[in-house]
Enzyme design. Sequence first.
Site, PDB file in Angstrom:
ATOM      1  N   ASP A  69      34.147  46.570  40.992  1.00 37.13           N
ATOM      2  CA  ASP A  69      35.393  45.800  40.977  1.00 37.13           C
ATOM      3  C   ASP A  69      35.534  45.155  42.354  1.00 37.13           C
ATOM      4  O   ASP A  69      34.878  45.570  43.317  1.00 37.13           O
ATOM      5  CB  ASP A  69      36.552  46.748  40.674  1.00 37.13           C
ATOM      6  CG  ASP A  69      37.904  46.095  40.847  1.00 37.13           C
ATOM      7  OD1 ASP A  69      38.143  45.040  40.232  1.00 37.13           O
ATOM      8  OD2 ASP A  69      38.720  46.643  41.615  1.00 37.13           O
ATOM      9  N   ASP A  71      38.978  43.467  44.016  1.00 34.85           N
ATOM     10  CA  ASP A  71      40.234  43.748  44.718  1.00 34.85           C
ATOM     11  C   ASP A  71      40.566  45.232  44.650  1.00 34.85           C
ATOM     12  O   ASP A  71      40.625  45.818  43.570  1.00 34.85           O
ATOM     13  CB  ASP A  71      41.382  42.937  44.103  1.00 34.85           C
ATOM     14  CG  ASP A  71      41.172  41.446  44.237  1.00 34.85           C
ATOM     15  OD1 ASP A  71      41.277  40.946  45.361  1.00 34.85           O
ATOM     16  OD2 ASP A  71      40.882  40.789  43.223  1.00 34.85           O
ATOM     17  N   ASP A 227      38.961  50.928  41.262  1.00 38.02           N
ATOM     18  CA  ASP A 227      40.091  51.632  41.880  1.00 38.02           C
ATOM     19  C   ASP A 227      41.285  51.796  40.957  1.00 38.02           C
ATOM     20  O   ASP A 227      42.344  52.254  41.410  1.00 38.02           O
ATOM     21  CB  ASP A 227      40.556  50.878  43.133  1.00 38.02           C
ATOM     22  CG  ASP A 227      41.278  49.577  42.794  1.00 38.02           C
ATOM     23  OD1 ASP A 227      40.680  48.716  42.108  1.00 38.02           O
ATOM     24  OD2 ASP A 227      42.450  49.417  43.200  1.00 38.02           O
TER      25      ASP A 227
END
Length: 277
Positions: A69, A71, A227
């Site tokens: 991922d 961001d 995240d």
Amino acid sequence: RLKRFEIRKTPKKIVDYVYDNYQKFISLDEIYIPSRVQENIKKYENEARYPNFSDFGEKMKDFETYIFDLDGTLLNSLNDLAMSTNYALRWAGMPERTVEEVRMFVGNGVKLLMERAIPGGLDNPRFDETYAKFREHYLKHNLDTTRPYEGIPEMLNILKQRGKRLAIVSNKFYEATQELAKHFFPETIEVAIGERENIRKKPAPDTVLEALRQLGADKEGAVYIGDSDVDIMTAKNSGLPCLSVLWGFRDKEFLIEHGANNLIEHPLDILNVKFNQ
């Protein structure tokens, strides 16, 4: 099957010694741990969970492909996202949002970020023009304060030196994803896929499968790192194991509640994670 580990309140020098030196003790199918290290592990066993060392050896293998991922995983982009969000909201005469509110809005793409930020969401008659103003501002300012998290460049460089295949999949719109990947990771990230037409965004598996296709890589030996809860679902839908990082936009409790079971405290810890052949 991933080896699960999580360090909590354990003296760092003991943990580092075990992680940095276990390969030196491999003897066929078993690992010898010096008695003084065993004593320290036992002493702190209520404060830390270590890898099951008896499972290491010939049957454990490094991952070959890493899908990240963007961001909250590779980049701390929160302030730039918040600034562009509030620029658009001010322009439209709408109430601004706090950075913490924006933190919880991100993860499903910038359009949904603005749906959550704009009063009334898609039903607001000024949604389209306010969203367009956000995109216009963000494309000009997405490098103002955005930076890789500490340890990310080093981790990517080591993986690249080991011959691993590296890709980014993001729900950020395609142009911004490409620009950020080329700016921050030109020598390490091979493929970067963002939100675009004709491909479903995460948590659908489409972007992950497209990244694997472009890399020429198989699911076997691939791992997904993110995240958020969206990333956990994306990995599951893609049939990949998931590493959930603790330095991003969601906290540990949130991740555990949403199914995380492989928690990573520091980017360099990613280098130590293996899977069963």
